[in-house]
Design a protein around this motif. Sequence first.
Motif, PDB file in Angstrom:
ATOM      1  N   ARG A  22       0.592  -1.043   0.062  1.00 39.93           N
ATOM      2  CA  ARG A  22      -0.001   0.079  -0.053  1.00 39.93           C
ATOM      3  C   ARG A  22       0.849   1.369  -0.134  1.00 39.93           C
ATOM      4  N   ALA A  23       2.000   0.950   0.602  1.00 42.17           N
ATOM      5  CA  ALA A  23       2.924   2.215   0.743  1.00 42.17           C
ATOM      6  C   ALA A  23       3.754   2.468  -0.686  1.00 42.17           C
ATOM      7  N   GLY A  24       3.368   1.539  -1.565  1.00 46.08           N
ATOM      8  CA  GLY A  24       3.893   1.567  -2.868  1.00 46.08           C
ATOM      9  C   GLY A  24       5.109   0.793  -3.297  1.00 46.08           C
ATOM     10  N   ARG A 143      12.043  11.258  -1.470  1.00 51.75           N
ATOM     11  CA  ARG A 143      11.984   9.870  -1.061  1.00 51.75           C
ATOM     12  C   ARG A 143      11.042   9.540  -0.073  1.00 51.75           C
ATOM     13  N   PRO A 144      10.825  10.260   1.192  1.00 48.14           N
ATOM     14  CA  PRO A 144       9.767   9.888   2.308  1.00 48.14           C
ATOM     15  C   PRO A 144       8.451  10.001   1.571  1.00 48.14           C
ATOM     16  N   ALA A 145       8.267  11.046   0.638  1.00 51.84           N
ATOM     17  CA  ALA A 145       6.810  10.960   0.129  1.00 51.84           C
ATOM     18  C   ALA A 145       6.594  10.030  -0.958  1.00 51.84           C
ATOM     19  N   ARG A 146       7.737   9.319  -1.538  1.00 54.44           N
ATOM     20  CA  ARG A 146       7.740   8.510  -2.829  1.00 54.44           C
ATOM     21  C   ARG A 146       6.895   9.230  -3.790  1.00 54.44           C
ATOM     22  N   ARG A 147       7.423  10.343  -4.225  1.00 53.64           N
ATOM     23  CA  ARG A 147       6.895  11.002  -5.296  1.00 53.64           C
ATOM     24  C   ARG A 147       7.971  11.869  -6.254  1.00 53.64           C
ATOM     25  N   PHE A 148       7.594  11.808  -7.323  1.00 51.69           N
ATOM     26  CA  PHE A 148       8.475  12.761  -8.140  1.00 51.69           C
ATOM     27  C   PHE A 148       7.833  14.022  -8.419  1.00 51.69           C
ATOM     28  N   PHE A 149       8.426  15.041  -8.850  1.00 54.64           N
ATOM     29  CA  PHE A 149       7.862  16.564  -9.064  1.00 54.64           C
ATOM     30  C   PHE A 149       8.689  17.099 -10.149  1.00 54.64           C
ATOM     31  N   PRO A 154       3.325  17.600  -9.383  1.00 55.75           N
ATOM     32  CA  PRO A 154       3.577  15.986  -9.269  1.00 55.75           C
ATOM     33  C   PRO A 154       3.681  15.420 -10.409  1.00 55.75           C
ATOM     34  N   LEU A 155       4.690  14.321 -10.865  1.00 62.02           N
ATOM     35  CA  LEU A 155       4.931  13.462 -12.069  1.00 62.02           C
ATOM     36  C   LEU A 155       4.251  12.288 -11.528  1.00 62.02           C
ATOM     37  N   GLU A 156       2.926  12.026 -12.125  1.00 63.02           N
ATOM     38  CA  GLU A 156       2.261  10.514 -11.584  1.00 63.02           C
ATOM     39  C   GLU A 156       2.899   9.671 -12.585  1.00 63.02           C
ATOM     40  N   LEU A 157       3.365   8.532 -12.056  1.00 66.25           N
ATOM     41  CA  LEU A 157       4.012   7.300 -12.699  1.00 66.25           C
ATOM     42  C   LEU A 157       3.601   6.313 -12.039  1.00 66.25           C
ATOM     43  N   PRO A 158       3.274   5.162 -13.083  1.00 67.53           N
ATOM     44  CA  PRO A 158       2.967   3.571 -12.498  1.00 67.53           C
ATOM     45  C   PRO A 158       4.260   3.077 -11.655  1.00 67.53           C
ATOM     46  N   GLU A 198      12.475  -2.079 -24.287  1.00 66.78           N
ATOM     47  CA  GLU A 198      12.646  -0.725 -25.092  1.00 66.78           C
ATOM     48  C   GLU A 198      11.598  -0.002 -25.089  1.00 66.78           C
ATOM     49  N   ALA A 199      10.226  -0.606 -25.255  1.00 66.41           N
ATOM     50  CA  ALA A 199       8.864   0.092 -25.176  1.00 66.41           C
ATOM     51  C   ALA A 199       8.785   0.655 -23.849  1.00 66.41           C
ATOM     52  N   PHE A 200       9.174   0.108 -22.913  1.00 66.19           N
ATOM     53  CA  PHE A 200       9.050   0.694 -21.451  1.00 66.19           C
ATOM     54  C   PHE A 200       9.842   1.924 -21.320  1.00 66.19           C
ATOM     55  N   ILE A 201      11.240   1.853 -21.647  1.00 71.58           N
ATOM     56  CA  ILE A 201      12.079   2.995 -21.697  1.00 71.58           C
ATOM     57  C   ILE A 201      11.730   4.057 -22.519  1.00 71.58           C
TER      58      ILE A 201
END
Length: 229
Positions: A22-24, A143-149, A154-158, A198-201
Amino acid sequence: MRILLVEDDAVLSRTMTRHLERAGHRVELARSVDEAHHWWRVQAFDAVLLDLNLPQSTHERSGLGSGLSVLRAARARGDRTPVLVLTARDRTEERIAGLDAGADDYLGKPFDLGEVEARLRALARRASGTGDRVMVGRLVLDRPARRFFVSGQPLELPAREFEVLCELMTPPGRVLSKRELSRRLSDADGLLGDNAFEAFISRLRRKLNGSGAAIRTLRGLGYVLEEDC
């Protein structure tokens, strides 16, 4: 993070797995010495949660904490994955044995799940030599928030894209081989195929457009995250 949880208690392992996922985080569960030896050899992990009191394998009679054999074997083959040992609170000898065998930290049972996650984050930071916030161009990993900005947005990523980008930023400028990154993406059944990788990258690169950061290919070496000048 990709975490190996070595715990034979069904209720506790289920609770911990659910909390961490749940924490990712991605969690692989091993319930015995044999399973732990197997998973630690075939998969790359960011951290290991290790209970020392495991069912012994048919080949071992190790006395105190058969989980020690798993830790000793990993360290003997040069594996430096951070290890958080889980021990009974009143078993001082377990804590000493775990630390002597190469554990990085220990936590006595019963424990708070929030503290488990915080200690894992601290061990991962210590192992990678990075802090809570890492920046490349306008791309920031919290890192503590486990988020990219990107530029504060926010940059939402799977989950899998998050893990790969996080790996490329620990620390930035580190070259990672295609095999290393593919292992982060793959399930236990095998590595990701070349075309799928390669498609993922390619998808991840598109999402970084305008961030001031770019994934570069170094022919014959692998991939590196650098500022996009």
